[in-house]
Write a protein that holds these residues in place. Sequence first.
Motif, PDB file in Angstrom:
ATOM      1  N   THR A  19       0.848  -1.139  -0.029  1.00  0.00           N
ATOM      2  CA  THR A  19       0.039   0.050   0.016  1.00  0.00           C
ATOM      3  C   THR A  19       0.796   1.268  -0.117  1.00  0.00           C
ATOM      4  OG1 THR A  19      -1.887  -1.267   1.024  1.00  0.00           O
ATOM      5  CG2 THR A  19      -1.765   1.185   1.354  1.00  0.00           C
ATOM      6  N   GLU A  23       0.933   3.870  -2.955  1.00  0.00           N
ATOM      7  CA  GLU A  23       0.511   5.436  -2.675  1.00  0.00           C
ATOM      8  C   GLU A  23       1.636   6.346  -3.033  1.00  0.00           C
ATOM      9  OE1 GLU A  23      -0.610   5.472   1.259  1.00  0.00           O
ATOM     10  OE2 GLU A  23      -2.744   4.574   0.743  1.00  0.00           O
ATOM     11  N   LYS A  67      -3.201  -5.083  -6.806  1.00  0.00           N
ATOM     12  CA  LYS A  67      -4.405  -4.217  -6.823  1.00  0.00           C
ATOM     13  C   LYS A  67      -5.146  -4.837  -8.171  1.00  0.00           C
ATOM     14  CE  LYS A  67      -5.416   0.618  -6.636  1.00  0.00           C
ATOM     15  NZ  LYS A  67      -5.778   0.323  -5.072  1.00  0.00           N
TER      16      LYS A  67
END
Length: 199
Positions: A19, A23, A67
Motif C-alpha cells: 500500500t 501510494e 491491486k
Amino acid sequence: MTNRPGRKRSEQSRLAILTAAYELAGEIGYARLTIEGIAARAGTGKQTIYRWWPSKADVVLDALATKADLHIPIPDEGSFAADLRAFLLASFALGNQRALLGILRALMAEAQIDPEFWQRFREAFLQRRRDALGVITGRAQARGDLPPGLSPGTVADIVFGVIWYRVLATREPPDSGLAEELVTALAGVNDRKATPGRT
C-alpha cells in the motif's frame, strides 16, 4: 486449526508495504520512490522489504499485481460479450487512475533495460492479466460462444495491445467507449448505444 500469529503479522506487514509503495509512487512518482521512503510510510524496516523483494521495482510490481487481482474480477455474465464488457470496464476503471498509469509506464520502462525484471514483470503481471482474460475466452470457446476464426490468444493480443498502445503511445486513457468498440470488434455484438468514431 488456529492461525499462526507470525504468519498473520507477516501478511499485514506485506500489505502495508504494498500500500505504501503504491501510494508513494502515485504521490511523488516512480523515479523519486525509494525503499527508505516505502519503509517509513509502512512503518517497517528496510531489511524487511529487501528480505521479500530484490528492488523497488519488484515492490511496486507486487503492489500493482495485487491491486489488479483485487479490483478486476473474472465475471460470468452468461455470454462472451457480457463477460468481456465487464472485464474491460473494470480494467479501464482501474487503469484510468493517474497513479496506476504512471506505474505501468515506469515498470514497462524498467523491464526494457533489466532482462531479469522483464521476466518477473511478464510472469507476475502481464501473464496473470492474460490468464484472467483467458478464463473468459476459454469459457466462451467451450460453450461455442467465441466467434469463429478468433482464438483466445488473439483476443488477448488485441485487448492488451490496445491497452498498452494507449498507455505508452497516445496516453489517451481507455474508457467505456473503447470497451464497447472492443466488444463489438471481438464479440460481434453492438447492443449498446454507439459512441462517436475516433480517427
